[in-house]
Design a protein around this motif. Structure first.
Motif, PDB file in Angstrom:
ATOM      1  N   PHE A   2      -0.431   5.899  10.690  1.00 34.02           N
ATOM      2  CA  PHE A   2       0.146   6.910   9.824  1.00 34.02           C
ATOM      3  C   PHE A   2       1.538   6.470   9.370  1.00 34.02           C
ATOM      4  N   VAL A   3       1.899   6.853   8.166  1.00 33.05           N
ATOM      5  CA  VAL A   3       3.250   6.600   7.685  1.00 33.05           C
ATOM      6  C   VAL A   3       4.162   7.712   8.180  1.00 33.05           C
ATOM      7  N   ALA A   4       5.452   7.399   8.247  1.00 39.13           N
ATOM      8  CA  ALA A   4       6.425   8.375   8.742  1.00 39.13           C
ATOM      9  C   ALA A   4       7.070   9.174   7.617  1.00 39.13           C
ATOM     10  N   ARG A   5       6.676   8.893   6.380  1.00 40.46           N
ATOM     11  CA  ARG A   5       7.277   9.589   5.242  1.00 40.46           C
ATOM     12  C   ARG A   5       6.692  10.992   5.096  1.00 40.46           C
ATOM     13  N   GLN A  52       2.250   1.428   1.485  1.00 44.05           N
ATOM     14  CA  GLN A  52       2.757   0.481   0.504  1.00 44.05           C
ATOM     15  C   GLN A  52       2.105  -0.880   0.755  1.00 44.05           C
ATOM     16  N   GLN A  53       2.378  -1.816  -0.132  1.00 39.93           N
ATOM     17  CA  GLN A  53       1.783  -3.148   0.018  1.00 39.93           C
ATOM     18  C   GLN A  53       2.143  -3.734   1.379  1.00 39.93           C
ATOM     19  N   GLY A  54       1.129  -4.200   2.088  1.00 42.08           N
ATOM     20  CA  GLY A  54       1.343  -4.799   3.397  1.00 42.08           C
ATOM     21  C   GLY A  54       1.113  -3.844   4.556  1.00 42.08           C
ATOM     22  N   GLU A  55       1.051  -2.532   4.273  1.00 40.85           N
ATOM     23  CA  GLU A  55       0.782  -1.564   5.327  1.00 40.85           C
ATOM     24  C   GLU A  55      -0.722  -1.389   5.495  1.00 40.85           C
ATOM     25  N   ALA A  56      -1.195  -1.332   6.746  1.00 41.30           N
ATOM     26  CA  ALA A  56      -2.623  -1.292   7.031  1.00 41.30           C
ATOM     27  C   ALA A  56      -3.235   0.045   6.630  1.00 41.30           C
ATOM     28  N   SER A  57      -4.518   0.024   6.320  1.00 48.83           N
ATOM     29  CA  SER A  57      -5.231   1.229   5.921  1.00 48.83           C
ATOM     30  C   SER A  57      -5.497   2.121   7.119  1.00 48.83           C
ATOM     31  N   PHE A  98      -1.420  12.499   8.634  1.00 46.84           N
ATOM     32  CA  PHE A  98      -2.647  12.283   7.866  1.00 46.84           C
ATOM     33  C   PHE A  98      -2.439  12.653   6.404  1.00 46.84           C
ATOM     34  N   TYR A  99      -1.810  13.809   6.164  1.00 45.38           N
ATOM     35  CA  TYR A  99      -1.536  14.209   4.789  1.00 45.38           C
ATOM     36  C   TYR A  99      -0.646  13.185   4.088  1.00 45.38           C
ATOM     37  N   ALA A 100       0.398  12.744   4.761  1.00 40.23           N
ATOM     38  CA  ALA A 100       1.343  11.806   4.145  1.00 40.23           C
ATOM     39  C   ALA A 100       0.684  10.471   3.847  1.00 40.23           C
ATOM     40  N   THR A 101      -0.168  10.003   4.742  1.00 40.36           N
ATOM     41  CA  THR A 101      -0.761   8.678   4.594  1.00 40.36           C
ATOM     42  C   THR A 101      -1.753   8.625   3.434  1.00 40.36           C
ATOM     43  N   GLU A 161      -5.377   8.736  -8.891  1.00 38.32           N
ATOM     44  CA  GLU A 161      -5.470   7.300  -9.178  1.00 38.32           C
ATOM     45  C   GLU A 161      -5.136   6.469  -7.938  1.00 38.32           C
ATOM     46  N   ARG A 162      -4.336   7.033  -7.017  1.00 35.12           N
ATOM     47  CA  ARG A 162      -3.968   6.332  -5.784  1.00 35.12           C
ATOM     48  C   ARG A 162      -4.765   6.835  -4.573  1.00 35.12           C
ATOM     49  N   ASP A 163      -5.878   7.489  -4.810  1.00 36.58           N
ATOM     50  CA  ASP A 163      -6.724   7.961  -3.711  1.00 36.58           C
ATOM     51  C   ASP A 163      -7.444   6.760  -3.106  1.00 36.58           C
ATOM     52  N   ALA A 164      -7.090   6.423  -1.873  1.00 28.71           N
ATOM     53  CA  ALA A 164      -7.636   5.221  -1.233  1.00 28.71           C
ATOM     54  C   ALA A 164      -9.140   5.305  -1.027  1.00 28.71           C
ATOM     55  N   SER A 165      -9.689   6.512  -0.943  1.00 28.72           N
ATOM     56  CA  SER A 165     -11.127   6.635  -0.697  1.00 28.72           C
ATOM     57  C   SER A 165     -11.954   6.147  -1.880  1.00 28.72           C
ATOM     58  N   LEU A 166     -11.354   6.075  -3.066  1.00 24.77           N
ATOM     59  CA  LEU A 166     -12.097   5.593  -4.228  1.00 24.77           C
ATOM     60  C   LEU A 166     -12.452   4.114  -4.110  1.00 24.77           C
ATOM     61  N   ALA A 167     -11.793   3.404  -3.202  1.00 25.20           N
ATOM     62  CA  ALA A 167     -12.072   1.979  -3.037  1.00 25.20           C
ATOM     63  C   ALA A 167     -13.529   1.748  -2.642  1.00 25.20           C
ATOM     64  N   TRP A 168     -14.078   2.585  -1.746  1.00 22.37           N
ATOM     65  CA  TRP A 168     -15.481   2.400  -1.351  1.00 22.37           C
ATOM     66  C   TRP A 168     -16.422   3.384  -2.055  1.00 22.37           C
ATOM     67  N   LEU A 169     -15.857   4.230  -2.905  1.00 21.31           N
ATOM     68  CA  LEU A 169     -16.684   5.169  -3.668  1.00 21.31           C
ATOM     69  C   LEU A 169     -16.758   4.797  -5.142  1.00 21.31           C
ATOM     70  N   ALA A 170     -16.235   3.624  -5.486  1.00 17.26           N
ATOM     71  CA  ALA A 170     -16.212   3.217  -6.897  1.00 17.26           C
ATOM     72  C   ALA A 170     -17.614   3.146  -7.479  1.00 17.26           C
ATOM     73  N   GLY A 171     -18.582   2.705  -6.695  1.00 16.13           N
ATOM     74  CA  GLY A 171     -19.947   2.611  -7.187  1.00 16.13           C
ATOM     75  C   GLY A 171     -20.517   3.966  -7.571  1.00 16.13           C
ATOM     76  N   ALA A 172     -20.135   5.014  -6.831  1.00 17.62           N
ATOM     77  CA  ALA A 172     -20.610   6.357  -7.157  1.00 17.62           C
ATOM     78  C   ALA A 172     -20.050   6.819  -8.494  1.00 17.62           C
ATOM     79  N   VAL A 173     -18.790   6.479  -8.771  1.00 18.53           N
ATOM     80  CA  VAL A 173     -18.175   6.842 -10.052  1.00 18.53           C
ATOM     81  C   VAL A 173     -18.863   6.086 -11.192  1.00 18.53           C
TER      82      VAL A 173
END
Length: 346
Positions: free
Chosen positions: A214-217, A195-200, A184-187, A274-286
């Motif tokens: 989850f990513v394996a990195r 990365q591009q093409g990997e599911a959310s 969870f932390y890594a993802t 800047e790469r926080d995926a949660s901002l995608a649906w929270l952009a309106g709040a910003v």
């Protein structure tokens, strides 16, 4: 209670348990001066602020990081209703009072950001300024949160819905606590996230698990010692207390009816990766900050950073926090190099 000499606790910091209404809150404090209360998110502990405690202390603040109720060494009531926003606000007020203070600046990350803004909204007499990391302030309004999140996933289930049924997410996570946390932390991290093409990871296919995406990195900022510490605490407590915050969203919506659309007016700060995926649906709040945060001092996106902003980029977050705190008193911000040197000596 954990020892002050464990491998995570910063030198000079100490652990305490304080009484709050119907419970006890575990905290770690360091330094003297104006009180800065630090509130973690999911799935974290007080230790997510391990880099901020010594920096704030060295700059002349009394930094206090709590284990939120349901986490770590704090009480974990069994009733889901015990995790509604009002309970967390009362906890924070009681912590301030137990420390012998009348007021505090409050800073939160993730769910802690929501708890921090709720504290500032409901108790402006106690919380004089609020910092938000990762999650922006969004006033109460519109449909119930459960209805909003149910509509997001489409053919897949949004993770907030996945967390609603008691025992369901616990069954997935608790079969391999350390592995789940690491994934969870890594993802959600900036250096290892999808990365591009990997599911959310935020969308769960029917019959699937969050961990399936989850990513394996492995993040560069998370050591084995740090991961082991957090995993051991969750192995001991389980995840029900932590997940009950998600299960209280509709209760919050009901409880905050008198604050529909209300702004948080105190001086505020927002910092996110800047790469926080949660901002995608929270952009309106910003985008709504001019209306919802009239006291906003500054807002920052940290380049290349993911969700765990104060852990991924501690030096930059410390610099932004200290500059903001100094602005509250009209003082010049401390020199970051001098602050680091004093922290190293403490």
């Amino acid at each position: 209670m954990p020892q002050d000499t464990d491998p995570i606790t910063p030198p000079g910091a100490r652990h305490r348990l304080v009484d709050v209404p119907g419970a006890r809150i575990h905290l770690v404090e360091q330094g003297t001066g104006p009180l800065v209360l630090l509130v973690h998110g999911f799935p974290e502990l007080w230790s997510s602020w391990r880099h901020q405690l010594p920096a704030l202390a060295a700059a002349g603040y009394r930094a206090v990081a709590v284990d939120v109720r349901g986490y770590g060494r704090s009480s974990a009531p069994g009733d889901v209703a015990a995790y509604r926003i009002g309970a967390h606000v009362r906890d924070n007020v009681a912590v301030v009072r137990a420390l012998g203070e009348e007021s505090a600046v409050i800073v939160g990350h993730d769910w802690g950001s929501t708890i921090a803004t709720g504290s500032a909204l409901l108790r402006p007499d106690v919380f004089t300024a609020v910092g938000m990391l990762g999650v922006p302030y969004a006033p109460r309004g519109g449909p119930r949160p459960s209805e909003v999140f149910a509509a997001i996933g489409g053919d897949e289930e949004f993770y907030v819905g996945h967390f609603q049924e008691p025992g369901r997410a616990e069954a997935e996570i608790e079969r391999d606590v350390r592995g789940w946390l690491a994934g969870f932390y890594a993802t959600l991290a900036g250096d290892t996230g999808p990365q591009q093409g990997e599911a959310s990871v935020f969308f769960v296919p029917e019959g699937g698990r969050m961990a399936d995406r989850f990513v394996a990195r492995r993040p560069s900022w998370l050591t084995d010692v740090e991961l082991d510490f957090v995993a051991a605490e969750f192995e001991r407590t389980g995840f029900t207390g932590a997940l009950n915050r998600y299960r209280s969203m509709d209760r919050d919506w009901e409880d905050l009816a008198d604050f529909d659309g209300a702004p948080v007016v105190q001086p505020s700060l927002f910092v996110a990766g800047e790469r926080d995926a949660s901002l995608a649906w929270l952009a309106g709040a910003v985008e709504a900050f001019p209306r919802t945060l009239p006291g906003l001092v500054s807002s920052h996106l940290v380049e290349g950073c993911g969700h765990w902003v104060q852990q991924e980029r501690p030096d930059e977050v410390n610099r932004l926090l200290l500059a903001w705190l100094a602005s509250l008193d009209g003082a010049a911000p401390p020199d970051p190099q001098d602050t680091r040197e004093r922290a190293d000596r403490s």
